[in-house]
Design an enzyme around this catalytic site. Structure first.
Site, short mmCIF file in Angstrom:
data_model
loop_
_atom_site.label_atom_id
_atom_site.label_comp_id
_atom_site.label_asym_id
_atom_site.label_seq_id
_atom_site.Cartn_x
_atom_site.Cartn_y
_atom_site.Cartn_z
N HIS A 67 -5.24 9.36 -0.05
CA HIS A 67 -5.35 8.58 1.18
C HIS A 67 -6.39 9.16 2.14
CE1 HIS A 67 -3.92 5.84 4.41
NE2 HIS A 67 -3.38 5.17 3.40
N ASP B 271 0.82 -1.21 0.00
CA ASP B 271 0.00 0.00 0.00
C ASP B 271 0.85 1.27 0.00
OD1 ASP B 271 -2.10 -1.72 0.20
OD2 ASP B 271 -3.03 -0.75 1.93
N ASP B 272 0.21 2.36 -0.41
CA ASP B 272 0.68 3.74 -0.23
C ASP B 272 1.75 4.19 -1.22
OD1 ASP B 272 -1.06 3.71 1.85
OD2 ASP B 272 0.41 4.06 3.44
N HIS C 78 3.52 -2.18 3.31
CA HIS C 78 3.63 -0.88 2.66
C HIS C 78 5.01 -0.73 2.04
CE1 HIS C 78 0.52 -0.52 5.76
NE2 HIS C 78 -0.01 0.48 5.05
N HIS D 28 -5.79 2.94 -4.31
CA HIS D 28 -5.81 3.18 -2.87
C HIS D 28 -6.22 4.62 -2.57
CE1 HIS D 28 -5.07 2.03 1.20
NE2 HIS D 28 -3.93 2.69 1.37
#
Length: 580
Positions: free
Chosen positions: A89, A35-36, A177, A85
């Site tokens: 955020h 993620d991210d 991540h 995603h």
């Protein structure tokens, strides 16, 4: 004995390659998700995943993806799954429906730059925070996780490794991540351990596909435990190549249900690439890339690359030289090989050295080879019973005898390279020309009223004769329309007028025997009826005349020969016993 043993060994090898799956049924599968990102450490992570043959899913933040477009492309091109995603955020549950859609759609637009328009993206809500309204608004399947490593909190490679290894279960989805260097080190170490335990790392999309589970929009998935189904990985497409003139015909095939995407200029493949439907004709040099996919984003095979750098030897041509068949190839230094069918000589391949004296009815199959070139396409020429040479008329075709006889009589002439184009439409100019040749009459030279028939055209004399003889008339615009294809109803009328011009008595008849009689116009009905009653015209297997269908050169040649025979029979002296 050695040949027999080699044959059976080859059969065993083929059965091993094509009958045994390249995976173990019930293989343990894991989906590791990052993620991210993408970020400063993603490239090193990709290097590590590639070295280990592991696939992953990257849930990207739109702003980061826009900042690192080359990394997004690399993630996609190396077979990983690109996923959404949100754009910045945001806590999606705090946004309006339109706000959620903006977060998803803006990110999709960034990802499309790498994956191609039309791609589909799974969604992971930031913080895993969703509700019914969010799930509906995203308009895509959502991925949660079965293992949360808390790598963002621990920031320790060993801790991350242990969390992944200890939490791994078949069908699990692991959350990490890729913006943390400790996560890169820890997950790569964990992959090494888990691969040793028999796990295979796949994308989320592939995890569910392999287990036969269809992902649904608006549904959030946590894992995909084993269910007794394993469809196996996507197999790379197979490539078959054969010469086709001065090009190559490339045929691609893949396992059932998979689409094939390709490029012939070496460009990377994505959702917007060309989709394979039928064999391709390519001109060397070129570079083919092809991939089989159930979903181009996360469920596709490895890319097959094949470079075609060698030119193709030109195909042999044939000609008649003093009754012998001569073969030639324009590629310098080329050698020609051939086989014979329908002759008394051997059917095995032979090297061509000089013009051949062949038995009528023989078909020559020839191809050429040259150093530094691919072999040419195979070409066929038939030396017919009446000593014509055909490139596109062969004994197994229904019109073979008719074309052979019409060509031998000089009614029908071929084009360049012994091409008679039997299946091509016959034009008005061509039709009156073959009738003119069969009649051998000389036109009177009356001024021709058709402005679209130039005096220098090969068909000027035939059109003049046909007009003087009442076989043809012009159109409302005053033209003859020499290049216009002839329909079957027009064909019947012109031949009917031709027979009347020759003072031939036809049998009386009508069109009632045809299933589509109602479709035959009144101006053609008498011609069709009498030609049919006289045995000169026939319908198709279903009893239809098909009046508006375009007549072919072969059909016109056959009808011409029937008419020539009918005229000859009509002019024979009547036997004495019939005169009484």
């Amino acid at each position: 004995m050695k040949r027999i043993l080699a044959f059976f060994l080859s059969i065993l090898l083929l059965s091993t390659l094509f009958c045994v799956p390249a995976y173990a049924v019930g293989e343990k599968l894991l989906a590791i998700t990052y993620d991210d990102g993408p970020g400063a450490h993603t490239a090193r992570l990709l290097d590590g995943l590639k070295a280990r043959g592991a696939q992953a899913t990257f849930f990207m933040v739109g702003q980061s993806a826009a900042r690192y477009p080359d990394l997004v492309k690399r993630v996609y091109q190396e077979g990983h799954q690109v996923a959404n995603h949100s754009y910045n955020h945001s806590q999606l549950t705090s946004l309006s429906t339109q706000g959620v859609r903006n977060q998803i759609q803006n990110t999709n637009a960034v990802l499309d730059q790498a994956c191609g328009a039309g791609s589909t993206y799974m969604v992971r809500a930031p913080y895993g925070s969703t509700n019914a309204a969010v799930r509906q608004a995203v308009g895509a399947p959502l991925a949660f996780w079965s293992v949360d490593t808390l790598d963002w909190k621990n920031r320790n490679a060993t801790t991350v490794k242990n969390a992944v290894v200890n939490g791994a279960k078949d069908g699990g989805i692991i959350l990490v991540h890729d913006i943390h260097p400790t996560t890169v080190d820890g997950t790569l170490a964990a992959i090494d351990v888990l691969k040793g335990q028999g796990y295979q790392f796949v994308t989320v999309q592939e995890l569910f596909r392999r287990r036969g589970v269809a992902l649904e929009n608006g549904v959030q998935y946590t894992s995909c435990p084993p269910n007794g189904t394993d469809l196996g990985p996507v197999q790379a497409p197979s490539v078959t190549v054969e010469p086709a003139g001065d090009k190559l015909r490339v045929t691609l095939s893949a396992q059932e249900g998979a689409a094939i995407y390709y490029s012939t200029d070496g460009s990377p493949l994505n959702q917007a690439s060309a989709r394979y439907g039928e064999p391709l004709l390519v001109s060397p040099p070129c570079s083919l890339r092809a991939v089989a996919a159930f979903n181009m984003n996360g469920s596709r095979s490895e890319v097959v690359t094949q470079d075609f750098t060698m030119p193709i030897t030109q195909a042999p041509t044939a000609s008649l030289q003093d009754g012998r068949v001569a073969l030639d190839c324009k590629t310098p230094g080329a050698s020609i090989s051939y086989t014979l069918a329908g002759a008394q000589t051997s059917d095995g391949a032979q090297a061509y050295t000089a013009p051949m004296e062949l038995t009528p009815g023989t078909t020559v199959t020839a191809w050429a080879s040259a150093s530094g070139c691919l072999d040419s396409a195979q070409v066929q020429y038939t030396y017919s019973q009446l000593k014509n040479l055909f490139a596109d008329v062969h004994p197994q075709q229904w019109y073979y005898s008719a074309i052979d006889r019409a060509a031998a009589a000089g009614y029908l002439q071929g084009g360049q390279g012994c091409q008679f184009q039997p299946d091509a439409p016959i034009t008005r100019a061509q039709l009156v020309t073959i009738l003119y040749r069969a009649t051998a009459e000389i036109p009177d030279g009356t001024p021709l009223p058709f402005p679209d028939v130039p005096g220098t055209a090969y068909y000027f004399g035939p059109v003049l004769w046909a007009w003087e003889s009442g076989l043809v008339r012009g159109y409302e615009d005053g033209g003859f329309h020499p290049d216009q294809p002839v329909s079957r109803q027009e064909l019947a009328l012109i031949f009917y007028r031709y027979l009347l011009h020759c003072d031939v008595l036809l049998s009386k008849g009508d069109i009632s025997g045809f299933q589509d009689a109602d479709a035959i116009p009144a101006w053609a009905a008498q011609a069709v009826g009498e030609l049919s009653a006289s045995g000169l015209l026939q319908g198709d297997a279903k009893g239809n005349f098909a009046p508006t269908a375009v007549a072919s050169r072969a059909q016109a040649a056959l009808l011409l020969l029937r008419c020539v025979d009918y005229i000859t029979l009509d002019r024979l002296p009547m036997p004495q016993e019939l005169r009484q």
